[in-house]
Design a protein around this motif. Structure first.
Motif, PDB file in Angstrom:
ATOM      1  N   ILE A 267       0.843  -1.195   0.000  1.00 33.17           N
ATOM      2  CA  ILE A 267       0.000   0.000   0.000  1.00 33.17           C
ATOM      3  C   ILE A 267       0.877   1.243   0.000  1.00 33.17           C
ATOM      4  O   ILE A 267       1.790   1.377   0.816  1.00 33.17           O
ATOM      5  N   ALA A 268       0.570   2.139  -0.919  1.00 32.16           N
ATOM      6  CA  ALA A 268       1.192   3.463  -0.941  1.00 32.16           C
ATOM      7  C   ALA A 268       0.253   4.428  -0.247  1.00 32.16           C
ATOM      8  O   ALA A 268      -0.904   4.570  -0.653  1.00 32.16           O
ATOM      9  N   TYR A 269       0.740   5.081   0.787  1.00 33.28           N
ATOM     10  CA  TYR A 269      -0.049   6.109   1.473  1.00 33.28           C
ATOM     11  C   TYR A 269       0.450   7.470   1.035  1.00 33.28           C
ATOM     12  O   TYR A 269       1.617   7.825   1.227  1.00 33.28           O
ATOM     13  N   SER A 270      -0.443   8.232   0.405  1.00 31.75           N
ATOM     14  CA  SER A 270      -0.101   9.577  -0.052  1.00 31.75           C
ATOM     15  C   SER A 270      -1.053  10.564   0.620  1.00 31.75           C
ATOM     16  O   SER A 270      -2.221  10.635   0.252  1.00 31.75           O
ATOM     17  N   PRO A 271      -0.590  11.301   1.603  1.00 31.54           N
ATOM     18  CA  PRO A 271      -1.501  12.202   2.310  1.00 31.54           C
ATOM     19  C   PRO A 271      -2.019  13.359   1.475  1.00 31.54           C
ATOM     20  O   PRO A 271      -3.089  13.904   1.768  1.00 31.54           O
ATOM     21  N   VAL A 286      -6.741  10.217   9.104  1.00 29.73           N
ATOM     22  CA  VAL A 286      -6.298   9.335   8.017  1.00 29.73           C
ATOM     23  C   VAL A 286      -5.000   8.629   8.396  1.00 29.73           C
ATOM     24  O   VAL A 286      -4.830   7.429   8.132  1.00 29.73           O
ATOM     25  N   ARG A 287      -4.078   9.338   9.025  1.00 25.73           N
ATOM     26  CA  ARG A 287      -2.834   8.686   9.470  1.00 25.73           C
ATOM     27  C   ARG A 287      -3.131   7.576  10.479  1.00 25.73           C
ATOM     28  O   ARG A 287      -2.492   6.509  10.450  1.00 25.73           O
ATOM     29  N   GLN A 288      -4.076   7.797  11.364  1.00 24.08           N
ATOM     30  CA  GLN A 288      -4.452   6.754  12.308  1.00 24.08           C
ATOM     31  C   GLN A 288      -5.037   5.549  11.575  1.00 24.08           C
ATOM     32  O   GLN A 288      -4.773   4.396  11.947  1.00 24.08           O
ATOM     33  N   ALA A 289      -5.813   5.801  10.533  1.00 28.94           N
ATOM     34  CA  ALA A 289      -6.367   4.706   9.738  1.00 28.94           C
ATOM     35  C   ALA A 289      -5.266   3.912   9.048  1.00 28.94           C
ATOM     36  O   ALA A 289      -5.327   2.674   8.971  1.00 28.94           O
ATOM     37  N   GLY A 437     -13.291  10.852   5.584  1.00 25.91           N
ATOM     38  CA  GLY A 437     -13.263   9.701   4.690  1.00 25.91           C
ATOM     39  C   GLY A 437     -11.859   9.263   4.327  1.00 25.91           C
ATOM     40  O   GLY A 437     -10.943  10.081   4.211  1.00 25.91           O
ATOM     41  N   LEU A 438     -11.703   7.955   4.141  1.00 24.01           N
ATOM     42  CA  LEU A 438     -10.452   7.326   3.713  1.00 24.01           C
ATOM     43  C   LEU A 438     -10.675   6.739   2.325  1.00 24.01           C
ATOM     44  O   LEU A 438     -11.645   5.996   2.113  1.00 24.01           O
TER      45      LEU A 438
END
Length: 474
Positions: A267-271, A286-289, A437-438
């Protein structure tokens, strides 16, 4: 049903309703009456419906109840109270598209593919729900029907353009709905209302008539749980010869693999996608998710996909399509539409064929880039929205740089340009009590992976029971 599930029939998911019908705990008539009572209770505050057909709904529910008694159900949606965005043709009901330009007289004798499949599955159609004029923007208000509020706080917007769908589902006024998404229109309202929505791979859910926004426009489910989203996809996905770009009917159910989790997925997380800016509470939630996804065994890197904001090229595609819509109503039509829609059309009215081709080239390049990106990463995770819901009578948050909806929805429209599947699930609530939302995005045709990851997060976080139906009316 699970011990933590709500007991009010209006608050049950479609899956819980179907389980209850099968067990004989209650009937589709009782569930439909509960949804209609909730409409009576809440829609005065929310303004989500443009039409409610109580008699037809009760008759459909009675027919469904008879099928359940006889063991002859028609499909996954049999007896589920359902709403239709007032963009989709629905035989017997006007489809007014939020516009004074549309003549209510009709004739209205055709079902859009998704509506026809809902009928075939035995779904109980309660009515039509709101959209901004021709579904053109990210809030749901129109000259014809006014503004639609958010179940968590009716003074705030439900988002758009499928705001009537998200508000009705979120408030328990029907278990599920079908919306459209050509730039974020199921995901924006899902994020704002704490509901679940999927923009499927383009062509999985056929569209007829074709959208004037062309191959940007997807149809997709809007529900309160990921399981319901998968169930509704089973009803509405599949080939229809009236859609020249429809994909073949999928093999197997969208519920297949839903509980497989995310262990080992890359998974790539892009804030921010490299160009956005988030409200601090949104970023924190979102970071917590993302930490929850890590705890479930996903391999997560914080990385941007590496493209620049394609907003100007999206605008060329968007407003030339909008111009096509309005021009069909003849001379003087532009003077009668939403002022924001008129302003956008006029700004891009001199767009040339070369401008359109340049925008299309940007779109193709973006698709190639994301295709390569997904060779390394199974999923991209972002905030669905950088902000939470704002005043329902505004077009943007106070002090925002522009009233144009795309300026505050930077993470949704790029994936209409690439036609990828993307889902929004609730991932928390701010101190002011507004949902966040995520967003999960995968390569084209990998819709099951999106749903699988969304379900894994939902299950681990418990968000499936933090439902907007529990929020107080304003």
């Amino acid at each position: 049903m699970t011990e933590t599930a709500p007991t009010d029939l209006a608050e049950l998911s479609a899956a819980e309703l179907v389980e209850g019908y099968a067990a004989g705990d209650f009937t589709p008539v009782e569930a439909t009456e509960a949804a209609l009572a909730r409409i009576e209770e809440r829609d005065g505050d929310l303004n989500a419906f443009v039409l409610v057909d109580r008699d037809s709904a009760i008759a459909s529910a009675q027919a469904s109840a008879a099928r359940w008694r006889a063991g002859e159900t028609l499909g996954a949606g049999d007896g589920v109270p359902t709403n239709i965005k007032d963009i989709f043709l629905t035989a017997g009901w006007p489809t007014l598209r939020g516009s004074n330009l549309v003549d209510e007289a009709g004739p209205w004798d055709t079902d859009a593919p998704c509506v026809g499949r809902l009928r075939e599955s035995g779904a109980v159609l309660l009515g039509k729900v709101t959209t901004p004029e021709f579904a053109w923007k990210g809030t749901t208000d129109s000259i014809r029907f006014g503004a639609t509020g958010n179940p968590w706080d009716p003074s705030t917007t439900a988002g758009g353009s499928s705001g009537g769908s998200s508000a009705s589902v979120g408030a328990g006024m029907g278990a599920w709905s079908v919306g459209t998404d050509a730039g974020g229109s199921v995901r924006i309202p899902a994020s704002f209302t704490g509901t679940v929505a999927l923009k499927p791979t383009y062509g999985l859910v056929p569209m007829y008539p074709a959208s004037p926004f062309g191959t940007l426009a997807h149809a997709g489910p809007m529900t309160r749980t990921v399981t319901d989203t998968a169930m509704l996809m089973d009803v509405i996905a599949g080939f229809d010869p009236r859609d020249w770009s429809a994909l073949p009917t999928p093999n197997g159910s969208f519920t297949r693999g839903l509980e497989d989790g995310v262990e080992g997925l890359r998974i790539a997380y892009s804030p921010t996608l490299g160009y956005g800016e988030n409200d601090p509470e949104v970023e924190q939630q979102v970071r917590q998710a993302v930490e929850v996804l890590k705890s479930l065994g996903a391999v997560v890197d914080e990385v941007d996909p590496g493209f620049a904001d394609p907003i100007e090229h999206f605008h060329v595609l968007w407003f030339t399509g909008a111009n096509k819509v309005v021009s069909a109503y003849g001379a003087g039509a532009l003077d009668k539409v939403d002022p924001g829609l008129r302003a956008g059309i006029e700004e891009y009215s001199d767009a040339t064929a070369m401008d359109f081709l340049d925008a299309t080239q940007t779109r193709m390049d973006l698709g190639v880039q994301m295709g390569i990106f997904h060779q390394e990463y199974d999923l991209l995770v972002t905030p669905t929205m950088p902000i939470t819901a704002f005043d329902r009578n505004r077009q943007a948050p106070p002090g925002w740089k522009s009233d144009l909806w795309t300026t505050w929805t930077p993470y949704t429209y790029p994936f209409n340009m690439t036609q990828q599947p993307a889902a929004s699930v609730p991932c928390g609530v701010t101190a002011e009590g507004l949902p966040v939302g995520l967003q999960f995005v995968a390569a084209r045709t990998q819709d099951r992976m999106v749903l699988q990851a969304a379900r894994a997060y939902e299950k681990a976080s418990g968000e499936q029971y933090i439902r907007p139906v529990a929020a107080k009316a304003g």
